[in-house]
Each structure stands twice: as structure tokens, then as C-alpha cells.
Design a protein around this motif. Structure first.
Motif, PDB file in Angstrom:
ATOM      1  N   UNK A  22     -30.809  42.134  -4.778  1.00 25.19           N
ATOM      2  CA  UNK A  22     -31.638  40.949  -4.557  1.00 25.19           C
ATOM      3  C   UNK A  22     -32.998  41.230  -5.190  1.00 25.19           C
ATOM      4  N   UNK A  23     -33.413  40.462  -6.189  1.00 24.46           N
ATOM      5  CA  UNK A  23     -34.644  40.784  -6.911  1.00 24.46           C
ATOM      6  C   UNK A  23     -35.898  40.853  -6.043  1.00 24.46           C
ATOM      7  N   UNK A  24     -35.923  40.127  -4.924  1.00 24.54           N
ATOM      8  CA  UNK A  24     -37.119  40.119  -4.082  1.00 24.54           C
ATOM      9  C   UNK A  24     -36.749  39.871  -2.629  1.00 24.54           C
ATOM     10  N   UNK A  25     -37.535  40.449  -1.721  1.00 23.68           N
ATOM     11  CA  UNK A  25     -37.371  40.174  -0.296  1.00 23.68           C
ATOM     12  C   UNK A  25     -38.136  38.924   0.128  1.00 23.68           C
ATOM     13  N   UNK A  26     -39.020  38.424  -0.748  1.00 20.62           N
ATOM     14  CA  UNK A  26     -39.812  37.247  -0.401  1.00 20.62           C
ATOM     15  C   UNK A  26     -38.913  36.022  -0.237  1.00 20.62           C
ATOM     16  N   UNK A  27     -39.340  35.063   0.586  1.00 26.75           N
ATOM     17  CA  UNK A  27     -38.560  33.821   0.753  1.00 26.75           C
ATOM     18  C   UNK A  27     -38.437  33.071  -0.586  1.00 26.75           C
ATOM     19  N   UNK A  28     -37.344  32.319  -0.784  1.00 28.15           N
ATOM     20  CA  UNK A  28     -37.133  31.598  -2.049  1.00 28.15           C
ATOM     21  C   UNK A  28     -38.316  30.716  -2.451  1.00 28.15           C
ATOM     22  N   UNK A 144     -52.021  34.509  -0.316  1.00 26.86           N
ATOM     23  CA  UNK A 144     -50.829  33.671  -0.148  1.00 26.86           C
ATOM     24  C   UNK A 144     -50.702  33.219   1.305  1.00 26.86           C
ATOM     25  N   UNK A 145     -50.086  32.064   1.499  1.00 24.69           N
ATOM     26  CA  UNK A 145     -49.803  31.559   2.845  1.00 24.69           C
ATOM     27  C   UNK A 145     -48.548  32.260   3.338  1.00 24.69           C
ATOM     28  N   UNK A 146     -48.706  33.549   3.677  1.00 27.00           N
ATOM     29  CA  UNK A 146     -47.555  34.383   3.952  1.00 27.00           C
ATOM     30  C   UNK A 146     -47.928  35.514   4.897  1.00 27.00           C
ATOM     31  N   UNK A 147     -47.047  35.774   5.857  1.00 34.89           N
ATOM     32  CA  UNK A 147     -47.102  36.936   6.743  1.00 34.89           C
ATOM     33  C   UNK A 147     -45.699  37.512   6.780  1.00 34.89           C
ATOM     34  N   UNK A 156     -38.882  39.731   7.706  1.00 30.81           N
ATOM     35  CA  UNK A 156     -38.890  38.309   8.057  1.00 30.81           C
ATOM     36  C   UNK A 156     -40.235  37.763   7.599  1.00 30.81           C
ATOM     37  N   UNK A 157     -40.245  36.550   7.067  1.00 33.65           N
ATOM     38  CA  UNK A 157     -41.478  35.980   6.532  1.00 33.65           C
ATOM     39  C   UNK A 157     -41.822  34.662   7.196  1.00 33.65           C
ATOM     40  N   UNK A 160     -48.839  31.504   7.466  1.00 34.22           N
ATOM     41  CA  UNK A 160     -49.939  32.025   8.296  1.00 34.22           C
ATOM     42  C   UNK A 160     -50.075  31.280   9.626  1.00 34.22           C
ATOM     43  N   UNK A 161     -49.565  30.049   9.703  1.00 30.28           N
ATOM     44  CA  UNK A 161     -49.615  29.297  10.965  1.00 30.28           C
ATOM     45  C   UNK A 161     -48.465  29.668  11.907  1.00 30.28           C
ATOM     46  N   UNK A 162     -47.611  30.623  11.485  1.00 28.73           N
ATOM     47  CA  UNK A 162     -46.506  31.074  12.327  1.00 28.73           C
ATOM     48  C   UNK A 162     -45.172  30.403  12.028  1.00 28.73           C
ATOM     49  N   UNK A 163     -45.167  29.364  11.202  1.00 26.21           N
ATOM     50  CA  UNK A 163     -43.932  28.646  10.854  1.00 26.21           C
ATOM     51  C   UNK A 163     -43.043  29.528   9.978  1.00 26.21           C
ATOM     52  N   UNK A 164     -41.778  29.644  10.343  1.00 28.57           N
ATOM     53  CA  UNK A 164     -40.832  30.466   9.591  1.00 28.57           C
ATOM     54  C   UNK A 164     -40.450  29.790   8.281  1.00 28.57           C
ATOM     55  N   UNK A 165     -40.125  30.593   7.268  1.00 28.54           N
ATOM     56  CA  UNK A 165     -39.616  30.048   6.015  1.00 28.54           C
ATOM     57  C   UNK A 165     -38.146  29.770   6.172  1.00 28.54           C
TER      58      UNK A 165
END
Length: 165
Positions: A22-28, A144-147, A156-157, A160-165
Motif C-alpha cells: 500500500x503506497x501510503x497509510x494516509x486516508x484516500x 494539514x487537517x489531519x490527526x 487511524x486518521x 482535527x475536529x475529531x471526525x474520522x476519514x
């Protein structure tokens, strides 16, 4: 006596190891936004090939214009990099530094010092990355708007407002 074939290699040539599936662990959605930066990045998960679970080791190649990751800082994970070849630019909260082969850098967990490598040179860069896999680690991304949160061996990503991808 019959010997079963080994499922893990005893040794291998690092730059001939298979690429991460998988090229990246980041959300699509994040990968789509950063396609131009992440497209030139290849990771070879060396530690996984040997069944290592306490820490990860990657041999990462960055094409010109590519970045190692989104600039980030870890709460619980120490990270270490060693420049094998090329001249990447290290970007941290302190600024930018051009690195060369044989140089290394470390990023202490909990420091809040966000970091990334960017290949601003015309030649490929190869870097060895080492980091632990502490469950419960969080990663923050200032630009980025990312945690991110390490949980049960995977990332798991969230926004920043806590909303899941």
C-alpha cells in the motif's frame, strides 16, 4: 530430517526488497490532495520482512519533488533517519537544512517538532527510517487537517475536529 522453508529471510539486499504493498497509510482523501508529493515516494518495509514488531525500518526512495511524509510530530514515537544517498532537505520547526549521505537526524517523541524530508534536488534520495510502534502514539500535522493515532498495530486518521476519514 525435513526442514520447512523459512518464511522470513535471514538477510537481503535492502534496495531489492519488495515495495510496500500500500503506497501510503494516509486516508484516500489525503493521498488525493497530496498525490504530486507522495507519487514519487517508494517505501521498502525492511523490518516487516524480518517479522520485527517493536520498531519499523523502511528504506525510502524519494524522486525529485517527492516528500517522505506530510510534516508531522509524534507524541510517543521516537524516529531516526540516515541518509544513504542524495541530498534531501530536512524541514522542521527550526527551518530547512540540506542533508547529505552519511548524515543522520533524530526526532524525540513528545517534542512537538514537526518534520519531513523533501527532495528538492534533481537526483533521487534514499533514506533509512527507523521508528518504534508504540500503541497509543498520536501524530499531529501542522499544515494539514489531519490527526493520526496508532492503535492495534495500524494507523487511524481523523480530521482535527475529531471526525474520522
Amino acid at each position: 530430517m525435513n526442514r520447512q522453508p523459512q518464511s522470513k529471510p535471514q538477510a537481503l539486499v535492502a534496495d531489492q526488497a519488495p515495495l510496500r504493498a500500500k503506497p501510503s497509510n494516509y486516508p484516500p482523501e489525503v493521498v488525493a490532495m497530496l498525490q504530486s508529493v507522495l507519487a514519487g515516494r517508494e517505501k521498502r518495509p525492511l523490518g516487516d520482512l524480518f517479522g520485527l514488531t517493536n520498531f519499523g525500518v523502511n528504506l525510502t526512495t524519494l524522486a525529485p519533488g517527492a516528500a517522505s511524509s506530510i510534516r508531522h510530530a509524534h507524541s510517543m514515537q521516537d524516529e531516526f533517519i540516515y541518509i544513504v544517498s542524495g541530498t534531501p532537505t530536512l524541514v522542521t520547526d527550526e527551518g530547512r537544512s540540506v542533508l547529505s549521505p552519511g548524515m543522520c537526524a533524530g526526532f524525540k517523541a513528545g517534542s512537538g517538532n514537526a518534520h519531513q524530508l523533501v527532495n528538492e534536488s534533481p537526483d533521487p534520495v534514499m533514506v533509512l527510517e527507523v521508528g518504534d510502534r508504540t500503541d497509543g502514539d498520536t501524530a499531529t500535522y501542522p499544515e494539514a487537517d489531519l490527526l493520526g493515532r496508532q492503535q492495534g498495530g495500524q494507523w487511524l486518521f481523523f480530521r482535527k475536529n475529531g471526525e474520522a476519514f
